[in-house]
Design an enzyme around this catalytic site. Structure first.
Site, PDB file in Angstrom:
ATOM      1  N   ASP A  51       0.778  -0.989  -0.092  1.00  0.00           N
ATOM      2  CA  ASP A  51      -0.009  -0.146  -0.101  1.00  0.00           C
ATOM      3  C   ASP A  51       0.755   1.248  -0.040  1.00  0.00           C
ATOM      4  O   ASP A  51       1.936   1.260   0.669  1.00  0.00           O
ATOM      5  CB  ASP A  51      -1.041   0.054   1.258  1.00  0.00           C
ATOM      6  CG  ASP A  51      -1.948  -1.163   1.156  1.00  0.00           C
ATOM      7  OD1 ASP A  51      -2.641  -1.408  -0.122  1.00  0.00           O
ATOM      8  OD2 ASP A  51      -2.056  -1.697   2.245  1.00  0.00           O
ATOM      9  N   ASP A  59      -7.111  -1.481  -4.446  1.00  0.00           N
ATOM     10  CA  ASP A  59      -8.131  -1.068  -3.398  1.00  0.00           C
ATOM     11  C   ASP A  59      -8.944  -0.086  -3.829  1.00  0.00           C
ATOM     12  O   ASP A  59     -10.392  -0.079  -3.752  1.00  0.00           O
ATOM     13  CB  ASP A  59      -7.505  -0.537  -2.141  1.00  0.00           C
ATOM     14  CG  ASP A  59      -6.606  -1.805  -1.239  1.00  0.00           C
ATOM     15  OD1 ASP A  59      -6.883  -2.689  -1.414  1.00  0.00           O
ATOM     16  OD2 ASP A  59      -5.691  -1.227  -0.672  1.00  0.00           O
TER      17      ASP A  59
END
Length: 217
Positions: free
Chosen positions: A150, A184
């Site tokens: 991320d 995401d």
């Protein structure tokens, strides 16, 4: 939308997602941050579980973190197979374009994170206090035990919450705290489209089902 166009959309999202993750993994040490704007940072973190770092072992007593990680990766693979079947089926039935685009986004995002979970452990070494290398002699973990990369952080507002707010009043708060990735974003966008355009996405499928039922009668 045709299968060819849906596939092109999926490949485009996968490429953006994996290229961004590869760049971060091979240029950033873990927790390294670049402040692009006050409200947008590039922050490298790794997610070992579900959303916001949640793990199956947090909910299931007696299961180890490694077993929970393996179970989660296998579940993701099974889920993405199901989503892929849903996508192909919707295209064959000439479903609404909004539905096909939404499913394609969810599929691409889920597949992007599965690549991390399944393969990154053997494709990279760890990023603790160092920049990882691609295809080292020994990866940081085994197959199916990789961590999701991320890097997108949007701390739009930071401050002390007013005391009158129940439970959280007086606490330091950051909006938006979670760090996420392109995959995401694709999943969230797809789910958001299905929620916002629910009637438009599923109305045609309901009509088709009713027509088939009447014809059988």
């Amino acid at each position: 939308m045709s299968l060819k166009k849906a596939t092109l959309l999926i490949i485009t999202i996968l490429l953006i997602d994996q290229i961004s993750k590869f760049y971060i993994k091979t240029h950033f040490a873990l927790h390294h941050r670049i402040e692009v704007f006050d409200w947008f940072h590039i922050l490298f973190v790794e997610n070992d579980g579900m959303a916001w770092g949640t793990k199956l072992s947090d909910f299931i007593a007696g299961i180890s973190d490694r077993t929970a990680k393996l179970a989660l990766t296998i579940f993701r693979i099974v889920a993405v197979i199901g989503i892929g079947y849903w996508l192909v089926s919707s295209i064959k039935k000439k479903g609404p374009q909004i539905l096909i685009v939404a499913i394609a986004l969810i599929f691409a995002g889920a597949l992007g994170n599965i690549i991390d979970s399944a393969f990154y452990g053997i494709l990279f070494n760890d990023s603790y206090s160092q920049v990882a290398t691609f295809r080292p002699e020994s990866g940081y973990d085994t197959l199916f035990h990789g961590k999701v990369v991320d890097m997108l952080h949007f701390p739009i507002w930071k401050g002390i919450l007013p005391d009158w707010i129940p439970f959280f009043g007086g606490d330091y708060f950051t909006f938006f705290e979670p760090v996420f990735n392109v995959a995401d974003m694709a999943i969230s966008s797809g789910i958001g489209m299905l929620i916002v355009f629910n009637k438009k996405a599923f109305h045609q499928e309901d009509e088709m089902a009713e027509t088939v039922y009447v014809e059988k009668e």
